[in-house]
Structures are given as structure tokens and as C-alpha cells.
Motif scaffolding. Structure first.
Motif, PDB file in Angstrom:
ATOM      1  N   ASN A 187       0.839  -1.201   0.000  1.00 20.28           N
ATOM      2  CA  ASN A 187       0.000   0.000   0.000  1.00 20.28           C
ATOM      3  C   ASN A 187       0.872   1.248   0.000  1.00 20.28           C
ATOM      4  OD1 ASN A 187      -2.385   1.549   0.075  1.00 20.28           O
ATOM      5  ND2 ASN A 187      -2.336   1.671   2.321  1.00 20.28           N
ATOM      6  N   LEU A 188       1.945   1.182  -0.772  1.00 18.34           N
ATOM      7  CA  LEU A 188       2.940   2.260  -0.800  1.00 18.34           C
ATOM      8  C   LEU A 188       2.964   2.921  -2.165  1.00 18.34           C
ATOM      9  CD1 LEU A 188       5.373   3.754   0.492  1.00 18.34           C
ATOM     10  CD2 LEU A 188       6.831   1.933  -0.433  1.00 18.34           C
ATOM     11  N   PRO A 189       2.417   4.128  -2.277  1.00 19.37           N
ATOM     12  CA  PRO A 189       2.511   4.837  -3.559  1.00 19.37           C
ATOM     13  C   PRO A 189       3.935   5.331  -3.777  1.00 19.37           C
ATOM     14  CG  PRO A 189       1.520   6.251  -1.896  1.00 19.37           C
ATOM     15  CD  PRO A 189       1.699   4.901  -1.256  1.00 19.37           C
ATOM     16  N   GLY A 190       4.333   5.438  -5.032  1.00 21.59           N
ATOM     17  CA  GLY A 190       5.645   5.988  -5.317  1.00 21.59           C
ATOM     18  C   GLY A 190       5.739   7.421  -4.848  1.00 21.59           C
ATOM     19  N   GLN A 191       6.894   7.771  -4.264  1.00 21.03           N
ATOM     20  CA  GLN A 191       7.066   9.092  -3.679  1.00 21.03           C
ATOM     21  C   GLN A 191       8.307   9.772  -4.249  1.00 21.03           C
ATOM     22  OE1 GLN A 191       6.692   8.749   0.707  1.00 21.03           O
ATOM     23  NE2 GLN A 191       5.760   6.763   0.283  1.00 21.03           N
ATOM     24  N   THR A 192       8.256  11.097  -4.310  1.00 23.31           N
ATOM     25  CA  THR A 192       9.424  11.855  -4.748  1.00 23.31           C
ATOM     26  C   THR A 192      10.442  11.881  -3.613  1.00 23.31           C
ATOM     27  OG1 THR A 192       8.060  13.260  -6.154  1.00 23.31           O
ATOM     28  CG2 THR A 192      10.250  14.070  -5.596  1.00 23.31           C
ATOM     29  N   VAL A 193      11.644  11.387  -3.897  1.00 23.87           N
ATOM     30  CA  VAL A 193      12.703  11.308  -2.885  1.00 23.87           C
ATOM     31  C   VAL A 193      13.861  12.207  -3.311  1.00 23.87           C
ATOM     32  CG1 VAL A 193      14.289   9.795  -1.632  1.00 23.87           C
ATOM     33  CG2 VAL A 193      12.059   8.911  -2.393  1.00 23.87           C
ATOM     34  N   GLY A 194      14.296  13.056  -2.401  1.00 28.31           N
ATOM     35  CA  GLY A 194      15.474  13.883  -2.641  1.00 28.31           C
ATOM     36  C   GLY A 194      16.654  13.332  -1.859  1.00 28.31           C
ATOM     37  N   VAL A 195      17.752  13.057  -2.540  1.00 28.82           N
ATOM     38  CA  VAL A 195      18.936  12.467  -1.915  1.00 28.82           C
ATOM     39  C   VAL A 195      20.070  13.487  -1.915  1.00 28.82           C
ATOM     40  CG1 VAL A 195      20.697  10.669  -2.083  1.00 28.82           C
ATOM     41  CG2 VAL A 195      18.306  10.129  -2.606  1.00 28.82           C
ATOM     42  N   VAL A 196      20.596  13.796  -0.726  1.00 26.07           N
ATOM     43  CA  VAL A 196      21.798  14.607  -0.618  1.00 26.07           C
ATOM     44  C   VAL A 196      22.961  13.637  -0.412  1.00 26.07           C
ATOM     45  CG1 VAL A 196      22.990  16.482   0.568  1.00 26.07           C
ATOM     46  CG2 VAL A 196      20.484  16.477   0.430  1.00 26.07           C
ATOM     47  N   ASP A 197      23.710  13.419  -1.482  1.00 27.47           N
ATOM     48  CA  ASP A 197      24.771  12.405  -1.473  1.00 27.47           C
ATOM     49  C   ASP A 197      26.117  13.096  -1.237  1.00 27.47           C
ATOM     50  OD1 ASP A 197      26.094  10.038  -1.679  1.00 27.47           O
ATOM     51  OD2 ASP A 197      25.665   9.702  -3.801  1.00 27.47           O
ATOM     52  N   GLU A 198      26.326  13.559  -0.013  1.00 30.21           N
ATOM     53  CA  GLU A 198      27.503  14.364   0.309  1.00 30.21           C
ATOM     54  C   GLU A 198      28.804  13.623   0.032  1.00 30.21           C
ATOM     55  OE1 GLU A 198      29.403  16.914   4.064  1.00 30.21           O
ATOM     56  OE2 GLU A 198      27.442  15.947   4.259  1.00 30.21           O
ATOM     57  N   ARG A 199      28.866  12.335   0.360  1.00 27.53           N
ATOM     58  CA  ARG A 199      30.104  11.571   0.201  1.00 27.53           C
ATOM     59  C   ARG A 199      30.154  10.792  -1.118  1.00 27.53           C
ATOM     60  NH1 ARG A 199      28.778  11.906   5.500  1.00 27.53           N
ATOM     61  NH2 ARG A 199      30.459  12.331   6.969  1.00 27.53           N
ATOM     62  N   ARG A 200      29.161  10.997  -1.975  1.00 30.87           N
ATOM     63  CA  ARG A 200      29.107  10.382  -3.301  1.00 30.87           C
ATOM     64  C   ARG A 200      29.110   8.847  -3.232  1.00 30.87           C
ATOM     65  NH1 ARG A 200      32.730  14.977  -4.647  1.00 30.87           N
ATOM     66  NH2 ARG A 200      31.561  16.314  -6.059  1.00 30.87           N
ATOM     67  N   GLU A 201      28.533   8.307  -2.179  1.00 25.14           N
ATOM     68  CA  GLU A 201      28.473   6.848  -2.028  1.00 25.14           C
ATOM     69  C   GLU A 201      27.111   6.277  -2.384  1.00 25.14           C
ATOM     70  OE1 GLU A 201      31.126   4.952   1.292  1.00 25.14           O
ATOM     71  OE2 GLU A 201      30.001   6.598   2.167  1.00 25.14           O
ATOM     72  N   LEU A 202      26.046   7.005  -2.072  1.00 28.45           N
ATOM     73  CA  LEU A 202      24.710   6.450  -2.223  1.00 28.45           C
ATOM     74  C   LEU A 202      24.362   6.167  -3.679  1.00 28.45           C
ATOM     75  CD1 LEU A 202      22.598   8.508   0.334  1.00 28.45           C
ATOM     76  CD2 LEU A 202      22.889   6.029   0.277  1.00 28.45           C
ATOM     77  N   ALA A 203      24.585   7.142  -4.528  1.00 25.47           N
ATOM     78  CA  ALA A 203      24.185   6.992  -5.936  1.00 25.47           C
ATOM     79  C   ALA A 203      25.340   6.558  -6.824  1.00 25.47           C
ATOM     80  CB  ALA A 203      23.604   8.302  -6.461  1.00 25.47           C
ATOM     81  N   GLY A 204      26.579   6.835  -6.400  1.00 30.38           N
ATOM     82  CA  GLY A 204      27.722   6.529  -7.263  1.00 30.38           C
ATOM     83  C   GLY A 204      27.656   7.307  -8.565  1.00 30.38           C
ATOM     84  N   MET A 205      27.334   8.604  -8.475  1.00 27.53           N
ATOM     85  CA  MET A 205      27.163   9.420  -9.680  1.00 27.53           C
ATOM     86  C   MET A 205      28.470   9.545 -10.453  1.00 27.53           C
ATOM     87  SD  MET A 205      23.966  10.616  -9.854  1.00 27.53           S
ATOM     88  CE  MET A 205      23.793  12.276 -10.465  1.00 27.53           C
ATOM     89  N   TRP A 206      28.353   9.483 -11.772  1.00 26.59           N
ATOM     90  CA  TRP A 206      29.486   9.715 -12.656  1.00 26.59           C
ATOM     91  C   TRP A 206      28.988  10.515 -13.842  1.00 26.59           C
ATOM     92  CZ3 TRP A 206      34.364  10.221 -12.446  1.00 26.59           C
ATOM     93  CH2 TRP A 206      35.160  10.142 -13.595  1.00 26.59           C
ATOM     94  N   GLN A 207      29.411  11.784 -13.891  1.00 29.61           N
ATOM     95  CA  GLN A 207      28.993  12.708 -14.953  1.00 29.61           C
ATOM     96  C   GLN A 207      27.471  12.776 -15.062  1.00 29.61           C
ATOM     97  OE1 GLN A 207      31.170  11.448 -18.463  1.00 29.61           O
ATOM     98  NE2 GLN A 207      33.080  12.346 -17.712  1.00 29.61           N
ATOM     99  N   GLY A 208      26.825  12.856 -13.903  1.00 31.66           N
ATOM    100  CA  GLY A 208      25.384  13.045 -13.844  1.00 31.66           C
ATOM    101  C   GLY A 208      24.541  11.794 -13.925  1.00 31.66           C
ATOM    102  N   VAL A 209      25.169  10.639 -14.068  1.00 27.50           N
ATOM    103  CA  VAL A 209      24.427   9.376 -14.189  1.00 27.50           C
ATOM    104  C   VAL A 209      24.706   8.512 -12.958  1.00 27.50           C
ATOM    105  CG1 VAL A 209      24.043   7.307 -15.570  1.00 27.50           C
ATOM    106  CG2 VAL A 209      24.587   9.484 -16.696  1.00 27.50           C
TER     107      VAL A 209
END
Length: 330
Positions: A187-209
Motif C-alpha cells: 500500500n505504498l505509492p511511489g514518492q518523490t525522494v530527494g537524496v543529498v549524497d555528500e560523500r558520493r556513495e549512495l548513488a555513485g554518480m558519474w557525470q550526472g548518471v
């Protein structure tokens, strides 16, 4: 990289000596490696699940005294590759004692600290690197998310506590993904989540991806301090949930309190092995005293990373009720 073995892809961060050793390792699968420790004039050490291995020049597990002695050149070559031959560009991260590689892998660094007006300016004469390999493990959130949701399907303000290497970042990633994508079964609708990835570990961003799947409704602010990033995301992206890793700085308190005033839900992690240990940390104690968190998930490595020791329900009256769950690795 396409067409390469995992060991060859992994070896790109190291000079020829270490890359050759990793190609020969037999006693532990590369996917099981959690940390690699490079200490000048000390044996090469690999940490995996519940064990540590000293490795010789042929990639064999040996006693410490027979392990390959890491040379200064090995450390310098690795650091050059990891910073893409630009130590100057990585100085801001190095001041904090680490750099982050594409994919979210964190490299701890020790050496001689250069100080100015009481602040670390940079590190020189680097003596050791600790490469902590980030991994995405999906499905962990499903087992505990029902305990973190209200009857209406919204998230309780949640803090994940764990000692180092106990899986808090991995669990946080999966919770973000599931909240973002939603789950009809919960019973969980999709929600907008904002991530502040200060240490660049959570998303592993590379050139915006992002290297990791954090869900289809997630916006990521990469490399920004939490104290600024939380407010930036709220103003610009209107998230329903704000997720951050490793609360601990005094300025984090005001940023989180400001976020609460806007009505967003908070999902975060912090270093502590128990609730009592968390309450001994001034920043976390302040957040608890303000009544920020409603759920606390405590992790350990007792049965492997991600072992849930307990889920603590914090009532508005500050009465703490512990809902014990089985100590199974997620």
C-alpha cells in the motif's frame, strides 16, 4: 567494462604489480571482497565476509609475514589512477580523509595532515589506502519497510544505526529505491525522494548518471554538504522524503529541523552500534531530544552485513518501545 573479466575491470584502479596480483586471486571471489587495505611496507590485506586474507605475489592466501609488501609506488600509482592523475582536483575530498570513485566506492586515505588555522588543508606523504567496495543489493527493504510505514503508506521519520561495514548504506539505497518506485503490495505509492549524497556513495554518480538504481522518482544532489543540500532540494525539487547518509555534524541538526518544518519525511543513517551509543553522540542526542525520529533500525554484522538486531519505535512522549526482530541478515 564490456569484454573484460571482473578482475581486469577491478584492476584498473591499481598499478601493474597489484593489478597482476588481483588477476591471480583464487581464495576469495572478487564479488565477496569488502575492503582492500594498502599500507606502505605492510602486507596486502583483503577483507571479506567474516575473514581477512593476506595475499602474496601469486594471489595466494598466506600468513601475514609472507604477504606481498605494499610499496610506496603501489600506493602512489593507485592514487594517481583513482584521481585521474589530478590530485589537486581531489584535494577538497582528501581534506576529509577520503575520495570517492565512480560507483560509490570510498577510498580512505591516511598520511601527513597539512594544517592551516586549525583546519586540515590537504594530506601529503600518503601512507595507506583503504578501498571500501560499494555494492547494490536489492530486496533488503522489503523485509523491514512494513514496520517503517504508517497505515496511510507514508514513511515514519527513520534513522538507521550501525557500526562500520554493517550494511547501513546498502539498506538506505534499497529503502530509497522502494519508496521512490512504490509497492502496491505494501500500500505504498511511489514518492518523490530527494537524496543529498555528500560523500558520493549512495548513488555513485558519474557525470550526472547514477551507478545505482535509486528509483524512478528520485532526485540526487551529488557532493553537496547536507546543511546546504537539504534546503536546496526542498526549494527546488519539492521532495516528499529527504534521504541522507551519516548524520553527525552539528550543522546537520538545524538542516534536519528546517526540513521537518516543511513537512518532508527524513530517512538517514548514522554510526552507532546501539541506541545507547547513539545517545552519547551530541548531534544524534540533540535530534532525539527534538523528537525527530519515529523509527530506529539497528544493524550489525552478527550474521553478516545487514543483520537487523532491532527496530525501535519512538513514541511522541519519548517513551521507547523496542520491537525485537529476528537477528537474520537481510
Amino acid at each position: 567494462m564490456a569484454g573484460k573479466k571482473p578482475s581486469e575491470d577491478f584492476g584498473r584502479w591499481f598499478g601493474s604489480n597489484l593489478a597482476g596480483i588481483f588477476l591471480q586471486i583464487q581464495d576469495i571471489a572478487l564479488k565477496d571482497i569488502e575492503e582492500i587495505r594498502l599500507r606502505i611496507e605492510r602486507p596486502l590485506l583483503i577483507l571479506g565476509h567474516h575473514r581477512e586474507l593476506f595475499i602474496d605475489e601469486q594471489g595466494r592466501t598466506v600468513a601475514a609475514e609472507k604477504g606481498y609488501r605494499v610499496q610506496r609506488e603501489d600506493v602512489l600509482q593507485a592514487l594517481e589512477r583513482m584521481t585521474q592523475s589530478s590530485l589537486y582536483a581531489a584535494e577538497e575530498e582528501m581534506k576529509q580523509g577520503f575520495i570517492t570513485l565512480p560507483g560509490g566506492h570510498r577510498v580512505g586515505i591516511t598520511g601527513e595532515a597539512i594544517m592551516k588555522q586549525g583546519e586540515v588543508q590537504t594530506l601529503k606523504h600518503i601512507s595507506a589506502l583503504n578501498i571500501r567496495l560499494a555494492k547494490a543489493v536489492e530486496g533488503k527493504a522489503e523485509l523491514i519497510l512494513p514496520r517503517l510505514l504508517t497505515k496511510e503508506g507514508t514513511l515514519h521519520h527513520t534513522l538507521i544505526l550501525s557500526p562500520p561495514r554493517a550494511g547501513k548504506t546498502t539498506l538506505l539505497r534499497d529503502l530509497i529505491r522502494r519508496l521512490s518506485d512504490g509497492s502496491p503490495a505494501l500500500n505504498l505509492p511511489g514518492q518523490t525522494v530527494g537524496v543529498v549524497d555528500e560523500r558520493r556513495e549512495l548513488a555513485g554518480m558519474w557525470q550526472g548518471v547514477p551507478a545505482y538504481n535509486l528509483g524512478c522518482r528520485t532526485d540526487i544532489l551529488d557532493g553537496c554538504p547536507k546543511r546546504m543540500g537539504i534546503n536546496m532540494l526542498i526549494r527546488s525539487m519539492a521532495p516528499q522524503v529527504v534521504a541522507v547518509d551519516e548524520l553527525g555534524h552539528p550543522e546537520d541538526v538545524e538542516a534536519v529541523l528546517d526540513a521537518l518544518r516543511t513537512g518532508v519525511k527524513i530517512l538517514s543513517t548514522a554510526h552507532a552500534a546501539t541506541m545507547s551509543e547513539a545517545l552519547r553522540r551530541p548531534t544524534l542526542k540533540a535530534l532525539f531530544e527534538f523528537g525527530v525520529f519515529e523509527r530506529v533500525v539497528v544493524l550489525s554484522r552478527r550474521q553478516g552485513p545487514g543483520t537487523v538486531e532491532e527496530i525501535i519505535v519512538l513514541a511522541p512522549t519519548d517513551r521507547v518501545h523496542k520491537e525485537m526482530v529476528r537477528g537474520d541478515a537481510l
